[in-house]
Enzyme design. Structure first.
Site, PDB file in Angstrom:
ATOM      1  N   HIS A  50       0.860  -1.184   0.000  1.00  0.00           N
ATOM      2  CA  HIS A  50       0.000   0.000   0.000  1.00  0.00           C
ATOM      3  C   HIS A  50       0.900   1.239   0.000  1.00  0.00           C
ATOM      4  O   HIS A  50       2.122   1.130  -0.153  1.00  0.00           O
ATOM      5  CB  HIS A  50      -0.950  -0.018   1.208  1.00  0.00           C
ATOM      6  N   GLY A  51       0.324   2.392   0.170  1.00  0.00           N
ATOM      7  CA  GLY A  51       1.046   3.650   0.041  1.00  0.00           C
ATOM      8  C   GLY A  51       2.278   3.777   0.916  1.00  0.00           C
ATOM      9  O   GLY A  51       3.319   4.281   0.478  1.00  0.00           O
TER      10      GLY A  51
END
Length: 163
Positions: free
Chosen positions: A13-14
Protein backbone atom coordinates in the site's frame (compact mmCIF):
# COMPACT_ATOMS: atom_id res chain seq x y z
CA UNK A 1 19.15 -10.95 1.77
CA UNK A 2 16.00 -10.04 3.63
CA UNK A 3 16.43 -6.40 4.61
CA UNK A 4 13.09 -6.17 6.41
CA UNK A 5 10.14 -8.42 7.15
CA UNK A 6 6.91 -6.55 7.77
CA UNK A 7 3.61 -7.68 9.24
CA UNK A 8 0.90 -5.56 7.65
CA UNK A 9 -2.62 -6.74 6.94
CA UNK A 10 -2.81 -4.36 3.98
CA UNK A 11 0.32 -5.91 2.41
CA UNK A 12 1.44 -3.51 -0.38
CA UNK A 13 0.00 0.00 0.00
CA UNK A 14 1.05 3.65 0.04
CA UNK A 15 3.37 3.44 3.07
CA UNK A 16 5.28 0.60 1.44
CA UNK A 17 5.54 2.39 -1.90
CA UNK A 18 6.38 5.90 -0.71
CA UNK A 19 8.31 5.29 2.50
CA UNK A 20 9.56 1.81 3.36
CA UNK A 21 10.85 0.90 -0.10
CA UNK A 22 12.92 4.11 -0.07
CA UNK A 23 14.24 4.01 3.49
CA UNK A 24 15.03 0.31 3.28
CA UNK A 25 16.48 0.08 -0.23
CA UNK A 26 15.19 -3.10 -1.83
CA UNK A 27 15.05 -4.48 -5.33
CA UNK A 28 12.46 -7.18 -4.53
CA UNK A 29 9.23 -7.38 -2.56
CA UNK A 30 7.88 -10.79 -1.67
CA UNK A 31 4.36 -11.05 -0.29
CA UNK A 32 3.82 -14.31 1.60
CA UNK A 33 0.09 -14.86 2.02
CA UNK A 34 -2.00 -17.90 1.16
CA UNK A 35 -5.06 -15.93 0.11
CA UNK A 36 -3.15 -13.47 -2.09
CA UNK A 37 -0.83 -16.15 -3.45
CA UNK A 38 -3.71 -18.35 -4.56
CA UNK A 39 -6.04 -15.63 -5.88
CA UNK A 40 -4.94 -14.04 -9.18
CA UNK A 41 -7.17 -10.99 -8.66
CA UNK A 42 -5.65 -10.14 -5.28
CA UNK A 43 -2.15 -10.86 -6.59
CA UNK A 44 -2.67 -8.59 -9.59
CA UNK A 45 -3.96 -5.73 -7.42
CA UNK A 46 -0.88 -6.02 -5.19
CA UNK A 47 1.41 -6.04 -8.22
CA UNK A 48 -0.31 -2.89 -9.52
CA UNK A 49 0.17 -1.15 -6.15
CA UNK A 50 3.90 -1.88 -6.02
CA UNK A 51 6.63 0.57 -7.01
CA UNK A 52 7.49 0.24 -10.69
CA UNK A 53 11.23 -0.11 -10.11
CA UNK A 54 10.94 -3.10 -7.77
CA UNK A 55 10.17 -6.67 -8.83
CA UNK A 56 7.34 -8.22 -6.84
CA UNK A 57 6.33 -11.81 -6.17
CA UNK A 58 3.02 -12.68 -4.54
CA UNK A 59 3.20 -16.23 -3.22
CA UNK A 60 1.53 -18.58 -0.80
CA UNK A 61 3.51 -18.85 2.43
CA UNK A 62 4.88 -22.26 1.43
CA UNK A 63 5.93 -21.00 -2.02
CA UNK A 64 7.47 -17.84 -0.54
CA UNK A 65 9.55 -19.93 1.87
CA UNK A 66 10.69 -22.07 -1.05
CA UNK A 67 11.57 -18.96 -3.07
CA UNK A 68 13.56 -17.52 -0.16
CA UNK A 69 15.49 -20.80 0.14
CA UNK A 70 16.66 -20.43 -3.46
CA UNK A 71 20.35 -19.42 -3.41
CA UNK A 72 19.59 -16.67 -5.94
CA UNK A 73 17.53 -14.85 -3.30
CA UNK A 74 20.67 -13.95 -1.35
CA UNK A 75 21.79 -11.77 -4.28
CA UNK A 76 18.78 -9.45 -3.80
CA UNK A 77 17.68 -6.93 -1.20
CA UNK A 78 14.25 -8.16 -0.17
CA UNK A 79 11.29 -6.68 1.66
CA UNK A 80 9.21 -9.64 2.86
CA UNK A 81 5.59 -8.83 3.71
CA UNK A 82 3.21 -11.08 5.63
CA UNK A 83 -0.40 -10.31 6.46
CA UNK A 84 -0.92 -12.03 9.82
CA UNK A 85 1.00 -13.13 12.93
CA UNK A 86 0.86 -16.86 12.15
CA UNK A 87 2.41 -16.33 8.70
CA UNK A 88 5.09 -14.21 10.34
CA UNK A 89 5.94 -17.00 12.77
CA UNK A 90 6.02 -19.53 9.94
CA UNK A 91 8.50 -17.54 7.84
CA UNK A 92 10.67 -16.66 10.83
CA UNK A 93 10.86 -20.33 11.81
CA UNK A 94 11.51 -21.61 8.29
CA UNK A 95 13.73 -18.94 6.70
CA UNK A 96 17.22 -18.12 7.91
CA UNK A 97 18.40 -14.52 7.93
CA UNK A 98 15.31 -12.65 9.12
CA UNK A 99 16.85 -10.26 11.63
CA UNK A 100 14.64 -7.21 11.34
CA UNK A 101 10.84 -7.35 11.63
CA UNK A 102 8.32 -4.59 12.04
CA UNK A 103 4.60 -4.53 12.54
CA UNK A 104 2.85 -1.76 10.66
CA UNK A 105 -0.89 -2.35 10.76
CA UNK A 106 -2.64 -5.32 12.26
CA UNK A 107 -5.89 -6.27 13.93
CA UNK A 108 -7.94 -3.13 13.51
CA UNK A 109 -10.65 -5.00 11.65
CA UNK A 110 -13.00 -7.25 13.58
CA UNK A 111 -11.44 -10.64 14.25
CA UNK A 112 -13.00 -13.31 12.04
CA UNK A 113 -12.59 -15.81 14.86
CA UNK A 114 -14.61 -13.62 17.24
CA UNK A 115 -11.72 -13.16 19.69
CA UNK A 116 -11.35 -9.87 21.48
CA UNK A 117 -8.38 -7.71 20.59
CA UNK A 118 -6.68 -5.10 22.73
CA UNK A 119 -5.27 -1.92 21.22
CA UNK A 120 -1.51 -1.98 21.86
CA UNK A 121 -0.74 1.03 19.65
CA UNK A 122 -2.63 3.38 17.37
CA UNK A 123 -2.30 0.92 14.47
CA UNK A 124 -2.09 -2.49 16.15
CA UNK A 125 -4.64 -4.54 18.08
CA UNK A 126 -3.87 -8.05 19.33
CA UNK A 127 -5.72 -10.96 20.85
CA UNK A 128 -4.09 -13.05 23.57
CA UNK A 129 -3.41 -15.79 20.98
CA UNK A 130 -1.73 -13.27 18.66
CA UNK A 131 0.39 -11.98 21.54
CA UNK A 132 1.53 -15.57 22.21
CA UNK A 133 2.48 -16.00 18.55
CA UNK A 134 4.39 -12.72 18.52
CA UNK A 135 6.19 -13.73 21.72
CA UNK A 136 7.56 -16.74 19.82
CA UNK A 137 8.65 -14.46 16.97
CA UNK A 138 10.28 -12.14 19.51
CA UNK A 139 12.45 -15.03 20.74
CA UNK A 140 13.80 -15.59 17.23
CA UNK A 141 14.33 -12.05 15.90
CA UNK A 142 16.97 -9.53 16.96
CA UNK A 143 15.12 -6.35 15.98
CA UNK A 144 11.32 -6.65 16.39
CA UNK A 145 9.34 -3.41 16.58
CA UNK A 146 6.00 -1.73 15.97
CA UNK A 147 6.60 1.05 13.47
CA UNK A 148 3.91 2.18 11.08
CA UNK A 149 6.24 4.42 9.03
CA UNK A 150 9.99 5.03 9.17
CA UNK A 151 9.49 8.60 10.38
CA UNK A 152 7.80 7.61 13.67
CA UNK A 153 9.55 6.15 16.66
CA UNK A 154 9.75 2.38 16.86
CA UNK A 155 8.31 0.56 19.88
CA UNK A 156 9.94 -2.71 20.87
CA UNK A 157 7.41 -5.54 20.60
CA UNK A 158 8.73 -7.01 23.86
CA UNK A 159 7.39 -3.94 25.70
CA UNK A 160 3.83 -4.49 24.49
CA UNK A 161 3.94 -8.23 25.20
CA UNK A 162 4.68 -7.59 28.90
CA UNK A 163 1.49 -5.59 29.43
Amino acid sequence: MIKLCRLDDRMIHGQIVTKWSRVVPVDRIIVANDQAGSNPIIAKSLLMAAPGNIKVAVKTVKDAVELLHNPKASAHDILLIVANPQDLLTVVEQVEGIHRVNIGNWGLLEASDGKQREMVSQFVALSEDEKAILAKVNEKVEDFVLQVTPDVSAIKVSSILRK
